[in-house]
Design a protein around this motif. Sequence first.
Motif, PDB file in Angstrom:
ATOM      1  N   MET A  34      24.441  21.085  43.156  1.00 21.11           N
ATOM      2  CA  MET A  34      23.215  20.301  43.187  1.00 21.11           C
ATOM      3  C   MET A  34      22.332  20.712  44.365  1.00 21.11           C
ATOM      4  O   MET A  34      21.107  20.853  44.234  1.00 21.11           O
ATOM      5  N   GLU A  35      22.954  20.919  45.517  1.00 25.54           N
ATOM      6  CA  GLU A  35      22.183  21.316  46.699  1.00 25.54           C
ATOM      7  C   GLU A  35      21.556  22.705  46.496  1.00 25.54           C
ATOM      8  O   GLU A  35      20.398  22.947  46.896  1.00 25.54           O
ATOM      9  N   ALA A  36      22.312  23.618  45.866  1.00 24.53           N
ATOM     10  CA  ALA A  36      21.784  24.967  45.614  1.00 24.53           C
ATOM     11  C   ALA A  36      20.585  24.907  44.667  1.00 24.53           C
ATOM     12  O   ALA A  36      19.563  25.571  44.891  1.00 24.53           O
ATOM     13  N   SER A  37      20.702  24.134  43.606  1.00 22.68           N
ATOM     14  CA  SER A  37      19.585  24.028  42.666  1.00 22.68           C
ATOM     15  C   SER A  37      18.387  23.343  43.310  1.00 22.68           C
ATOM     16  O   SER A  37      17.234  23.634  42.979  1.00 22.68           O
TER      17      SER A  37
ATOM     18  N   ILE B  35       8.975  26.569  37.486  1.00 20.65           N
ATOM     19  CA  ILE B  35       9.184  25.346  38.270  1.00 20.65           C
ATOM     20  C   ILE B  35       9.839  24.258  37.414  1.00 20.65           C
ATOM     21  O   ILE B  35      10.763  23.556  37.875  1.00 20.65           O
ATOM     22  N   ARG B  36       9.384  24.108  36.161  1.00 20.66           N
ATOM     23  CA  ARG B  36       9.988  23.097  35.294  1.00 20.66           C
ATOM     24  C   ARG B  36      11.443  23.425  34.999  1.00 20.66           C
ATOM     25  O   ARG B  36      12.295  22.531  34.929  1.00 20.66           O
ATOM     26  N   LYS B  37      11.740  24.717  34.838  1.00 21.00           N
ATOM     27  CA  LYS B  37      13.130  25.112  34.622  1.00 21.00           C
ATOM     28  C   LYS B  37      13.981  24.775  35.840  1.00 21.00           C
ATOM     29  O   LYS B  37      15.106  24.259  35.722  1.00 21.00           O
ATOM     30  N   GLY B  38      13.458  25.063  37.029  1.00 21.02           N
ATOM     31  CA  GLY B  38      14.195  24.736  38.248  1.00 21.02           C
ATOM     32  C   GLY B  38      14.414  23.251  38.406  1.00 21.02           C
ATOM     33  O   GLY B  38      15.490  22.809  38.857  1.00 21.02           O
ATOM     34  N   GLN B  39      13.401  22.460  38.000  1.00 14.64           N
ATOM     35  CA  GLN B  39      13.537  21.016  38.068  1.00 14.64           C
ATOM     36  C   GLN B  39      14.622  20.519  37.109  1.00 14.64           C
ATOM     37  O   GLN B  39      15.424  19.638  37.456  1.00 14.64           O
ATOM     38  N   ALA B  40      14.646  21.121  35.912  1.00 22.29           N
ATOM     39  CA  ALA B  40      15.664  20.704  34.929  1.00 22.29           C
ATOM     40  C   ALA B  40      17.057  21.063  35.421  1.00 22.29           C
ATOM     41  O   ALA B  40      18.010  20.267  35.265  1.00 22.29           O
ATOM     42  N   GLU B  41      17.219  22.242  36.000  1.00 21.68           N
ATOM     43  CA  GLU B  41      18.523  22.636  36.520  1.00 21.68           C
ATOM     44  C   GLU B  41      18.956  21.727  37.659  1.00 21.68           C
ATOM     45  O   GLU B  41      20.142  21.361  37.777  1.00 21.68           O
ATOM     46  N   PHE B  42      18.010  21.325  38.499  1.00 22.82           N
ATOM     47  CA  PHE B  42      18.350  20.401  39.579  1.00 22.82           C
ATOM     48  C   PHE B  42      18.772  19.046  39.025  1.00 22.82           C
ATOM     49  O   PHE B  42      19.759  18.435  39.496  1.00 22.82           O
ATOM     50  N   ASN B  43      18.065  18.565  38.019  1.00 26.12           N
ATOM     51  CA  ASN B  43      18.430  17.275  37.424  1.00 26.12           C
ATOM     52  C   ASN B  43      19.817  17.340  36.814  1.00 26.12           C
ATOM     53  O   ASN B  43      20.628  16.385  36.915  1.00 26.12           O
TER      54      ASN B  43
ATOM     55  N   ALA C 145      16.716  26.002  45.377  1.00 25.59           N
ATOM     56  CA  ALA C 145      16.040  26.947  44.476  1.00 25.59           C
ATOM     57  C   ALA C 145      14.735  26.368  43.959  1.00 25.59           C
ATOM     58  O   ALA C 145      13.711  27.066  43.855  1.00 25.59           O
ATOM     59  N   LEU C 146      14.737  25.078  43.638  1.00 24.90           N
ATOM     60  CA  LEU C 146      13.516  24.415  43.195  1.00 24.90           C
ATOM     61  C   LEU C 146      12.472  24.403  44.300  1.00 24.90           C
ATOM     62  O   LEU C 146      11.275  24.624  44.049  1.00 24.90           O
TER      63      LEU C 146
END
Length: 343
Positions: free
Chosen positions: A164-167, A112-120, A170-171
Amino acid sequence: MQKKKIIAAIVPLVFIAIIAMFWWQRDRDGSDESTLHLYGNVDIREAQLAFNSSEHVFEIRVQEGDRVTKGQLLARLHTELLDAQLAEAEAALRAQQHTLAKLEAGSRPEEIRKGQAEFNATRATAKSTSDSYNRIARLLEKKMASPEDVENAYSLADAAKAQMEASKQALALLQAGPRKEDIAVARAQLAATEARLELAQQQLENSNLYAPADGIIRKRILEPGDMAFPQTPVLTLAFIDPVWVRAYLPEPMMGRVALGAKALISTDSYPDKTYEGWVGYISPSAEFTPKSVQTPELRTRLVYSVRIYACNPQEELRLGMPATVTIELDQTMPDATANHCEP
């Protein structure tokens, strides 16, 4: 002339002797009208034991005449193939258990933290490309940028927004965890894997042949190395209990012998010993006396097959042994359900 006189004197004497013998025999047979004697043979139940599987016989642990107890292992088949199938089923079960556990546990915090970082990161990229597009678009108005520069900036901004929308989605999936439908499918697959494991275990168990009851091995049919099939007997087991005498009850005695009537059994093998017994079965249909049955009654009379169950604590009564059964007639209120061998 003298011979004729002698013959004439002898004939009446012979006739009188025949009549006397007839009446003596009749009186002897009917001297005690309260007692019935039946003649038959000891009988027991037998079972043809077979494997519930097809394979070569590995070993047979018993011989003819051996006494066995219920549940005792009697014989085994080769199990190399079945052992491999069982190991495969156990490995598949462990793999499916881990798969289900992974789905039920959901996403790990690190994921989850990785997904959050990728979204940011994609959000920052989208903001940066959007700002660049806006600046170039203003420069185009002042004739300080070409239309191609504006179009390229717009494309970069649009692609960054899509990433950004894809990440973001995914998050959201990571935060929501697996779908309940996926978990249900994994559980169903686990149940199927467990069933396959149980089948493999049962097939392996079918390679063993156990005694269904206490008894004596009467015949050993197959040997190690023979091919066994479910329809091919391996051993013949004679049950120790119950033991009965199969005899035939004359039709005139049907009304005087009832189920549960007590009886005494004797044999030629142990002439000084009697065994307690009781009438446990009377055939519902009549038949003509079998030729192998020896009774004082005429063979043409109708008889009823009966079983006189015997108490055989010393196991002296054997299959086929001739026996004599004595029954007191007109017994009052015999118990048809009682086991007279019980203390």
